[in-house]
Design a protein around this motif. Structure first.
Motif, PDB file in Angstrom:
ATOM      1  N   THR A 189       0.813  -1.223   0.000  1.00  0.00           N
ATOM      2  CA  THR A 189       0.000   0.000   0.000  1.00  0.00           C
ATOM      3  C   THR A 189       0.842   1.266   0.000  1.00  0.00           C
ATOM      4  OG1 THR A 189      -0.125  -0.032   2.416  1.00  0.00           O
ATOM      5  CG2 THR A 189      -1.916  -1.136   1.204  1.00  0.00           C
ATOM      6  N   ASP A 190       2.121   1.123  -0.227  1.00  0.00           N
ATOM      7  CA  ASP A 190       3.018   2.284  -0.213  1.00  0.00           C
ATOM      8  C   ASP A 190       2.935   3.065   1.092  1.00  0.00           C
ATOM      9  OD1 ASP A 190       4.117   1.801  -2.764  1.00  0.00           O
ATOM     10  OD2 ASP A 190       2.397   2.783  -3.722  1.00  0.00           O
ATOM     11  N   GLY A 191       2.941   2.351   2.199  1.00  0.00           N
ATOM     12  CA  GLY A 191       3.026   3.007   3.507  1.00  0.00           C
ATOM     13  C   GLY A 191       1.827   2.892   4.409  1.00  0.00           C
ATOM     14  N   GLY A 192       0.774   2.253   3.968  1.00  0.00           N
ATOM     15  CA  GLY A 192      -0.373   2.058   4.844  1.00  0.00           C
ATOM     16  C   GLY A 192      -1.679   2.042   4.094  1.00  0.00           C
ATOM     17  N   ALA A 193      -2.567   1.181   4.521  1.00  0.00           N
ATOM     18  CA  ALA A 193      -3.895   1.087   3.914  1.00  0.00           C
ATOM     19  C   ALA A 193      -4.719   2.310   4.305  1.00  0.00           C
ATOM     20  CB  ALA A 193      -4.594  -0.186   4.394  1.00  0.00           C
ATOM     21  N   ASP A 194      -5.633   2.717   3.438  1.00  0.00           N
ATOM     22  CA  ASP A 194      -6.536   3.815   3.767  1.00  0.00           C
ATOM     23  C   ASP A 194      -7.451   3.433   4.924  1.00  0.00           C
ATOM     24  OD1 ASP A 194      -5.559   5.396   1.680  1.00  0.00           O
ATOM     25  OD2 ASP A 194      -7.041   4.625   0.264  1.00  0.00           O
ATOM     26  N   LYS A 195      -7.914   2.197   4.902  1.00  0.00           N
ATOM     27  CA  LYS A 195      -8.819   1.692   5.934  1.00  0.00           C
ATOM     28  C   LYS A 195      -8.494   0.240   6.201  1.00  0.00           C
ATOM     29  CE  LYS A 195     -12.476   4.678   4.355  1.00  0.00           C
ATOM     30  NZ  LYS A 195     -13.269   5.491   5.115  1.00  0.00           N
ATOM     31  N   GLY A 196      -8.870  -0.213   7.384  1.00  0.00           N
ATOM     32  CA  GLY A 196      -8.705  -1.609   7.741  1.00  0.00           C
ATOM     33  C   GLY A 196      -9.909  -2.077   8.519  1.00  0.00           C
ATOM     34  N   CYS A 197     -10.169  -3.366   8.487  1.00  0.00           N
ATOM     35  CA  CYS A 197     -11.333  -3.912   9.178  1.00  0.00           C
ATOM     36  C   CYS A 197     -10.927  -5.090  10.051  1.00  0.00           C
ATOM     37  CB  CYS A 197     -12.388  -4.335   8.165  1.00  0.00           C
ATOM     38  SG  CYS A 197     -13.968  -4.733   8.928  1.00  0.00           S
ATOM     39  N   GLU A 198     -11.288  -5.031  11.304  1.00  0.00           N
ATOM     40  CA  GLU A 198     -11.057  -6.109  12.261  1.00  0.00           C
ATOM     41  C   GLU A 198     -12.261  -7.029  12.165  1.00  0.00           C
ATOM     42  OE1 GLU A 198     -10.288  -8.677  15.387  1.00  0.00           O
ATOM     43  OE2 GLU A 198     -12.205  -7.781  14.903  1.00  0.00           O
ATOM     44  N   CYS A 199     -12.046  -8.244  11.664  1.00  0.00           N
ATOM     45  CA  CYS A 199     -13.152  -9.173  11.420  1.00  0.00           C
ATOM     46  C   CYS A 199     -13.031 -10.449  12.246  1.00  0.00           C
ATOM     47  CB  CYS A 199     -13.211  -9.530   9.938  1.00  0.00           C
ATOM     48  SG  CYS A 199     -13.389  -8.124   8.842  1.00  0.00           S
ATOM     49  N   VAL A 200     -12.100 -10.507  13.183  1.00  0.00           N
ATOM     50  CA  VAL A 200     -11.852 -11.719  13.950  1.00  0.00           C
ATOM     51  C   VAL A 200     -12.459 -11.630  15.340  1.00  0.00           C
ATOM     52  CG1 VAL A 200     -10.097 -13.299  14.819  1.00  0.00           C
ATOM     53  CG2 VAL A 200      -9.684 -12.021  12.727  1.00  0.00           C
ATOM     54  N   GLY A 201     -12.200 -10.552  16.042  1.00  0.00           N
ATOM     55  CA  GLY A 201     -12.697 -10.401  17.398  1.00  0.00           C
ATOM     56  C   GLY A 201     -11.763 -10.994  18.420  1.00  0.00           C
ATOM     57  N   TYR A 202     -12.329 -11.299  19.574  1.00  0.00           N
ATOM     58  CA  TYR A 202     -11.526 -11.732  20.715  1.00  0.00           C
ATOM     59  C   TYR A 202     -10.846 -13.085  20.492  1.00  0.00           C
ATOM     60  CZ  TYR A 202     -15.366 -14.827  22.027  1.00  0.00           C
ATOM     61  OH  TYR A 202     -16.320 -15.805  22.038  1.00  0.00           O
ATOM     62  N   GLN A 203     -11.226 -13.829  19.451  1.00  0.00           N
ATOM     63  CA  GLN A 203     -10.597 -15.128  19.195  1.00  0.00           C
ATOM     64  C   GLN A 203      -9.377 -15.026  18.291  1.00  0.00           C
ATOM     65  OE1 GLN A 203     -13.990 -17.457  17.817  1.00  0.00           O
ATOM     66  NE2 GLN A 203     -13.993 -18.508  19.777  1.00  0.00           N
ATOM     67  N   ALA A 204      -8.873 -13.830  18.048  1.00  0.00           N
ATOM     68  CA  ALA A 204      -7.662 -13.674  17.233  1.00  0.00           C
ATOM     69  C   ALA A 204      -6.521 -14.448  17.893  1.00  0.00           C
ATOM     70  CB  ALA A 204      -7.292 -12.199  17.116  1.00  0.00           C
TER      71      ALA A 204
ATOM     72  N   ASP B 249      -2.224 -15.965  17.171  1.00  0.00           N
ATOM     73  CA  ASP B 249      -1.013 -15.874  16.362  1.00  0.00           C
ATOM     74  C   ASP B 249      -0.844 -17.150  15.535  1.00  0.00           C
ATOM     75  OD1 ASP B 249       0.103 -17.836  18.071  1.00  0.00           O
ATOM     76  OD2 ASP B 249       1.201 -16.352  19.245  1.00  0.00           O
ATOM     77  N   PRO B 250       0.148 -17.171  14.626  1.00  0.00           N
ATOM     78  CA  PRO B 250       0.314 -18.359  13.767  1.00  0.00           C
ATOM     79  C   PRO B 250       0.565 -19.658  14.531  1.00  0.00           C
ATOM     80  CG  PRO B 250       1.475 -16.510  12.805  1.00  0.00           C
ATOM     81  CD  PRO B 250       0.999 -16.067  14.174  1.00  0.00           C
ATOM     82  N   GLN B 251       1.001 -19.567  15.783  1.00  0.00           N
ATOM     83  CA  GLN B 251       1.214 -20.771  16.591  1.00  0.00           C
ATOM     84  C   GLN B 251      -0.063 -21.227  17.296  1.00  0.00           C
ATOM     85  OE1 GLN B 251       3.412 -17.990  16.805  1.00  0.00           O
ATOM     86  NE2 GLN B 251       4.544 -19.042  15.203  1.00  0.00           N
ATOM     87  N   GLY B 252      -1.153 -20.472  17.130  1.00  0.00           N
ATOM     88  CA  GLY B 252      -2.429 -20.854  17.721  1.00  0.00           C
ATOM     89  C   GLY B 252      -2.688 -20.286  19.102  1.00  0.00           C
ATOM     90  N   VAL B 253      -1.822 -19.403  19.586  1.00  0.00           N
ATOM     91  CA  VAL B 253      -2.011 -18.787  20.905  1.00  0.00           C
ATOM     92  C   VAL B 253      -2.989 -17.620  20.759  1.00  0.00           C
ATOM     93  CG1 VAL B 253      -0.871 -17.571  22.808  1.00  0.00           C
ATOM     94  CG2 VAL B 253       0.302 -19.458  21.638  1.00  0.00           C
ATOM     95  N   GLU B 254      -4.058 -17.643  21.567  1.00  0.00           N
ATOM     96  CA  GLU B 254      -5.060 -16.585  21.494  1.00  0.00           C
ATOM     97  C   GLU B 254      -4.471 -15.260  21.965  1.00  0.00           C
ATOM     98  OE1 GLU B 254      -9.168 -15.708  23.742  1.00  0.00           O
ATOM     99  OE2 GLU B 254      -9.190 -17.574  22.575  1.00  0.00           O
TER     100      GLU B 254
ATOM    101  N   ASP C 164     -14.776 -15.256  30.283  1.00  0.00           N
ATOM    102  CA  ASP C 164     -14.090 -16.051  31.298  1.00  0.00           C
ATOM    103  C   ASP C 164     -13.013 -16.961  30.724  1.00  0.00           C
ATOM    104  OD1 ASP C 164     -15.692 -14.864  33.229  1.00  0.00           O
ATOM    105  OD2 ASP C 164     -17.173 -16.490  33.194  1.00  0.00           O
ATOM    106  N   GLY C 165     -13.104 -17.304  29.435  1.00  0.00           N
ATOM    107  CA  GLY C 165     -12.124 -18.187  28.816  1.00  0.00           C
ATOM    108  C   GLY C 165     -10.963 -17.457  28.162  1.00  0.00           C
ATOM    109  N   ALA C 166     -10.923 -16.140  28.255  1.00  0.00           N
ATOM    110  CA  ALA C 166      -9.850 -15.359  27.615  1.00  0.00           C
ATOM    111  C   ALA C 166      -8.511 -15.649  28.295  1.00  0.00           C
ATOM    112  CB  ALA C 166     -10.173 -13.874  27.681  1.00  0.00           C
ATOM    113  N   PRO C 167      -7.407 -15.398  27.582  1.00  0.00           N
ATOM    114  CA  PRO C 167      -6.090 -15.813  28.080  1.00  0.00           C
ATOM    115  C   PRO C 167      -5.506 -14.980  29.227  1.00  0.00           C
ATOM    116  CG  PRO C 167      -5.874 -14.723  25.968  1.00  0.00           C
ATOM    117  CD  PRO C 167      -7.335 -14.880  26.222  1.00  0.00           C
ATOM    118  N   THR C 168      -5.978 -13.752  29.427  1.00  0.00           N
ATOM    119  CA  THR C 168      -5.411 -12.931  30.506  1.00  0.00           C
ATOM    120  C   THR C 168      -6.525 -12.339  31.359  1.00  0.00           C
ATOM    121  OG1 THR C 168      -5.431 -10.843  29.275  1.00  0.00           O
ATOM    122  CG2 THR C 168      -3.474 -12.269  28.999  1.00  0.00           C
ATOM    123  N   GLU C 169      -6.163 -11.874  32.539  1.00  0.00           N
ATOM    124  CA  GLU C 169      -7.154 -11.253  33.417  1.00  0.00           C
ATOM    125  C   GLU C 169      -7.780 -10.034  32.748  1.00  0.00           C
ATOM    126  OE1 GLU C 169      -7.066  -9.042  37.705  1.00  0.00           O
ATOM    127  OE2 GLU C 169      -5.939 -10.915  37.526  1.00  0.00           O
ATOM    128  N   LEU C 170      -6.961  -9.251  32.059  1.00  0.00           N
ATOM    129  CA  LEU C 170      -7.449  -8.061  31.378  1.00  0.00           C
ATOM    130  C   LEU C 170      -8.464  -8.420  30.297  1.00  0.00           C
ATOM    131  CD1 LEU C 170      -6.972  -4.940  31.279  1.00  0.00           C
ATOM    132  CD2 LEU C 170      -5.350  -5.401  29.437  1.00  0.00           C
TER     133      LEU C 170
END
Length: 174
Positions: free
Chosen positions: A37-52, A54-59, A89-95
């Protein structure tokens, strides 16, 4: 339009729809987006939510939001349609169990970005979209991977939730 994912079946569908697929398991996807995008997209969309995760499968519920701050240009917009709950309650951290994210607000503010959130206002769009489908001007069925009887809903959801290959969208028939 760029689509970031690591599932080859979903990336293939994105390309069939005309998007540029970015496989985040193949290296730094933020750098790839900045390059494309030559330095950044004009817009982006978060379509995953709290279940995002990493590639190793860690939430990592905050991952996609922070990646968007990094990959959307200054004064760009971020839309959030992924599901975030006020309590998980099932999220990975207290926060994150409290529905809160470690969000890069400093960079977000510095770049002057905007965020819009919420569920789609289906009633505002369903009639128009239905007419587009009816008249053959829109064909969203290409993402449907399975048509199953309603009795198989629980098993179908398990396959989808486990991200089993080939389970992109399921239509249940009563």
């Amino acid at each position: 339009v760029l689509v970031v994912d690591r599932r080859s079946d979903r990336l293939r569908l994105a390309e069939e729809a005309g998007a540029t697929a970015v496989d985040d398991s193949q290296g730094d996807h933020v750098e790839r987006i900045l390059d494309l995008t030559d330095g950044g997209a004009d817009k982006g969309c978060e379509c995953v939510g709290y279940q995002a995760h990493d590639p190793q499968g860690v939430e990592r519920p905050e991952a996609t939001m922070n990646d968007l701050v990094a990959s959307v240009k200054a004064t760009g917009g971020i839309g959030v349609v992924g599901v975030f709950l006020p309590q998980d309650d099932g999220a990975p951290t207290e926060l994150t169990q409290e529905g809160k994210l470690p969000f890069d607000f400093g960079q977000f503010w510095f770049k002057g970005q905007r965020i819009g959130t919420g569920q789609a206002n289906v009633k505002a769009y369903n009639r128009r979209l239905g007419n587009l489908i009816h008249h053959g001007r829109a064909r969203p069925s290409f993402i449907v991977s399975h048509e199953l009887p309603l009795a198989e809903a629980a098993d179908a959801y398990r396959h989808f939730d486990d991200r089993d290959p080939g389970w992109t969208k399921v239509v249940l028939k009563p």
